[in-house]
Scaffold this active site. Structure first.
Site, PDB file in Angstrom:
ATOM      1  N   THR A 139       2.248  -0.962 -12.201  1.00 50.66           N
ATOM      2  CA  THR A 139       3.058  -0.552 -11.055  1.00 50.66           C
ATOM      3  C   THR A 139       4.360  -1.353 -10.989  1.00 50.66           C
ATOM      4  OG1 THR A 139       1.123   0.094  -9.810  1.00 50.66           O
ATOM      5  CG2 THR A 139       3.084  -0.443  -8.533  1.00 50.66           C
ATOM      6  N   GLY A 178      -2.482  -7.809  -9.605  1.00 50.47           N
ATOM      7  CA  GLY A 178      -3.326  -8.902  -9.136  1.00 50.47           C
ATOM      8  C   GLY A 178      -3.398 -10.012 -10.168  1.00 50.47           C
ATOM      9  N   GLU A 422      -5.017   2.783  -7.374  1.00 48.29           N
ATOM     10  CA  GLU A 422      -5.655   3.743  -8.282  1.00 48.29           C
ATOM     11  C   GLU A 422      -5.325   5.186  -7.910  1.00 48.29           C
ATOM     12  OE1 GLU A 422      -6.524   1.260 -10.838  1.00 48.29           O
ATOM     13  OE2 GLU A 422      -7.293   3.277 -11.186  1.00 48.29           O
TER      14      GLU A 422
END
Lengths: 576, 576
Positions: A139, A178, A422
């Site tokens: 992303t 993350g 997702e």
């Protein structure tokens, strides 16, 4: 024993089915329950990994606590217990708020999916030993769900046999991954492959971003944490800007596609295969993040509502537990039913995926489009229903639902993120519609998209209900357990119908009289299920350590826990 | 100028009404707009009270920042500007995240409502000078909305002419009062009055809880902060346990009821009067906490959706702003409409309250029950619609909506609390039903309560729509402004109808064909309103300081702001 604990004990006395039997069914068998409990015992008896009271921690404290526990887990606990990182035991451990979720849950699996045997042999052992800590950087600040729009490029430099990774503008920066902000020293990075000025689409690259000794960012790399957000306090979601960063040709993960030294591009496998792993990931996430979170919130709200006495049903009579109010039953019990019903639908999705992988071994991928559509629709419908439900359950606890002491704000904040990561939910619903219904003119598609979203929601809800209903029929269990499962199925179905009577009436599928009957039937079911309420949430078998809730602990001793918890507020460290 | 800023500028060029004219209408006149802006200028130009970037602060930092700014406000800024604490200017200032909201907004007004002239003369000057800092201590750990259940007692001791305040058990502890945990040295405390063993119901007492010099708790007092929670980070919501604490007889606030030295109890006014001030408080809270929060979230989501380009409507064409998708318009624009429509309904409620106070001066309180019912229903419907809407708007911003950088998580967390404080919403809806519909058997009431809640929601929604519709008719304004207001009214009404077609179809109020037309009409309205979207949120006139959002700033420069914000994350203080 407090009055509240006595009330809950009394409730347990009237449950008319075997709670342990239902727990075993929920877990998928008595052996599974045993394994899950064994892992929970190991965690809860080891003060180094046991869940701390995170409700009072700052974000920095939660991050450090999560990292510390995770490192201990992999370096000390797993070797001690003889468990491997991919064992079933570890999947149970990950329920206990660890850090490095992306390293363990995405970086390593993606390395296994995208890497050649040689690449896996090179990087996997280092990742397993935490010598390299990885993130999955896809992303960007400017693009999320629309993958083709990602802007980071990997341009092949024939002369030096290297790729040059570059973010052409600020919105091309990787954003959200993350474990990236502070922890990771490597990124499995998705970038637009460019050879001789021609674009070849998104490909996965292994990029080292920090020095393995000093942990300082490498030249051309700007990396950091993106700051406070809803949930994920233990995770250092990060940003990553790459300015003409060079990596060897061998760092293109080349299981599916390869660039030869002279710049020749070779594909080896269908790019559709990536959808297969998305299906698997969605089924896992839905169960572990959304449905399990709803189950926790149900446990807390039901136990609390049974011991919280407030108001009179008749003037002059003693105060009653708030569960006696029909409005409270209507808020809580349909979500208990939803937890059971969607849990088994997620299981069905996993099973369908497993069946598909067996077909795939025979080179049959004809089942993929339907499976992909189902997983996209399920992802959207279940994550929305669960997060909306958790919020209703939180508010059903009155003022104390707002306190972190209830546990629900933290449960909600991690569950609600499933609505967006997702694949953003509205996009998922429309993908499901497109895959099942096909697609004509783009303008007509946009004009009808509001309706299509509702159609897909109805379709998926129907799939969830019929899956559960047929599952009960095949189930071998005692009559009382079958009975409550049938009641839960009916309650969930009726609550969905009663929330959408307009759709049923408009096409004449139900008459006004039948709508009234459906409403009455739902209220009757609430009254039937209510005496079993505590048994139904006890059967989820969440330990107090997992719930982290003063309102929802097994013993119902709400008020003493609340007071003990509040005294730990950081603002109370000093009296003045 | 960034691409995003240029996009927003282009959008502003196509707005077809006068934004300033609409701002003046929203504010209630051009003079009000002028005053509001003057106050905002004073605040924004004074670095001591200007809003800091709270998104990155820990709770302790936010509390300390809020206290510091509030003390500066009252001790330096108000005297400097010549504004009194009850002036209109100060009501505008309170929008800027101050602490001591309960001291200024509840403690002082309640002292004025419940105290005798003598008592007011004694305590008010001290409170105005912050020599005493007060909280309003009503809610207990075990009881909230059901006031008669509160357990703290004030027993009159005739011999010593004192009241003895006592919490008989742990759940009787005061819990949640704002400003109580660390700041307050006095509590305006509600307790069950007991004289000679007889109970006289809840009465207000002035209780000193901390030493005015050392700030240490007085003997018999246990006080502290209740810990982390959803929202209200600047507030030290607290707990307060009183163990046989003695206060002088004169500390019963005795405007409405008095205890003579010999223990004789005297009432002076109808206890119904307390409902009047509840109506006023609810109208204020709804506007300042719920509707204004929804307006902020709309501003952010609309501006961001106009500059966020992602995906293609047709393959091969450039990416479009996400506002081009009908599903996005459907998520955003009905909430823009809701902000306008409910804003004016709250105004109407305030006006009805003012009319009632004039009737009250003529000893006519016949209008009170209806007014009370309306305010209870409005409180529940508006707070729920606004907080649910803010959450939908947050998710409409995709991943960035989860970051505190968007501003929406903080906006939501303070708005959602309105669903519970000042009367839990379901209880409010049922009170509204009871006051309008009367009540028969208690069991029948409970059985029909789920339906009653829906009936009240429909009734209140209808009140909100008709209030706005008739308001437009009377409004003197230019045609383009009247036109957009009419479109907003129709959009809000249609979105409510389309969400509840079942109710309309069941009773034959709409035919299936009419439902289809209503759905089509809503989609058409979305397309009509969309070109004016930025003008409609600009007209709310929230400054960037108030929005505290990287996504929603006036200039649309989203991505550079996001990066600048992230770099401030506490985790980035050190590189390693």
């Amino acid at each position: 024993m407090s009055r509240e604990s006595r009330l809950l004990e009394k409730e347990r006395g009237q449950v008319n089915f075997n709670v342990e039997e239902l727990t075993n069914i929920y877990d998928g068998g008595a052996e599974e329950t045993k394994l899950r409990r064994k892992v929970a015992d190991v965690i809860q008896n080891d003060p180094e990994v046991r869940c701390k009271d995170i409700g009072m921690m700052t974000r920095e404290e939660r991050y450090i606590d999560g990292v510390r526990r995770c490192v201990y887990l992999y370096k000390v606990l797993l070797p001690r217990e003889g468990w491997t990182p991919v064992s079933k035991e570890v999947s149970h451990i990950l329920r206990f708020c660890m850090s490095f979720g992306v390293h363990a849950g995405v970086f390593i699996p993606c390395l296994l999916s995208f890497g050649s045997d040689e690449q896996i042999a090179k990087w996997l052992p280092l990742a397993m030993q935490f010598q390299i800590i990885g993130t999955y950087a896809q992303t960007e600040m400017g693009h999320g769900t629309f993958l083709r729009g990602l802007q980071t490029t990997a341009t092949y430099d024939k002369k030096n046999k290297e790729f040059v990774i570059n973010c052409p503008e600020i919105s091309a920066m990787k954003w959200w991954p993350g474990d990236l902000g502070k922890s990771a020293n490597h990124a499995l990075l998705m970038a637009q492959l460019v050879i001789d000025g021609k674009k070849y689409g998104m490909h996965p690259f292994m990029v080292q971003i920090r020095d393995l000794t000093t942990h300082m960012p490498l030249p051309g790399i700007t990396v950091g944490d993106i700051g406070n957000k809803v949930g994920f306090e233990t995770t250092d979601n990060g940003f990553l800007h790459l300015n003409q960063v060079r990596i060897p040709r061998e760092n293109l993960l080349c299981k599916n596609a390869e660039v030869k030294p002279n710049g020749t591009y070779l594909t080896k496998a269908s790019d559709k295969m990536v959808y297969g792993s998305m299906v698997r990931l969605r089924a896992i996430i839905l169960e572990s993040e959304a449905v399990s979170a709803l189950g926790k919130a149900c446990t807390i709200a039901v136990r609390y509502s049974l011991v919280r006495c407030q108001g009179e049903l008749e003037p002059g009579k003693p105060e009653v537990s708030v569960m006696e109010y029909m409005t409270q039953q209507k808020k809580l019990l349909p979500y208990v039913a939803m937890t059971y019903v969607t849990h088994f639908a997620c299981l069905k999705l996993s099973n369908q995926y497993n069946a598909f992988t067996r077909e795939m071994d025979n080179n049959d991928i004809s089942g993929l489009p339907e499976l992909h559509a189902l997983s996209a629709g399920m992802k959207a419908v279940v994550s929305e229903q669960c997060s909306d439900g958790i919020e209703i359950l939180r508010k059903s606890c009155g003022g104390h639902g707002y306190s972190n002491a209830s546990g629900i704000p933290i449960i909600w904040s991690s569950a609600v993120a499933c609505c967006t990561y997702e694949g953003e939910n509205t996009v998922m619903l429309l993908q499901c519609a497109r895959l099942v219904h096909g697609m004509a003119s783009y303008n007509a598609w946009n004009q009808s998209s509001v309706e299509l979203v509702n159609v897909v929601k109805a379709h998926i809800t129907q799939f969830i209900v019929t899956t559960f209903a047929s599952g009960i029929t095949e189930l071998e269990c005692t009559k009382p357990v079958k009975n409550v499962l049938q009641q839960l199925c009916a309650l969930y179905a009726l609550s969905c119908i009663n929330a959408s009577t307009g759709d049923f009436l408009k096409v004449g599928y139900l008459s006004p009289r039948q709508c009234d009957l459906a409403h009455e039937a739902e209220l009757e079911l609430l009254s039937c299920i209510r005496p079993n309420a505590v048994g139904l949430v006890d059967a989820f078998d969440f330990s107090d350590d997992l719930l982290q809730s003063c309102l929802g602990a097994y013993d119902g001793n709400v008020y003493e826990r609340l007071f003990a918890w509040a005294k730990k507020s950081p603002l109370n460290k000093t009296e003045v």
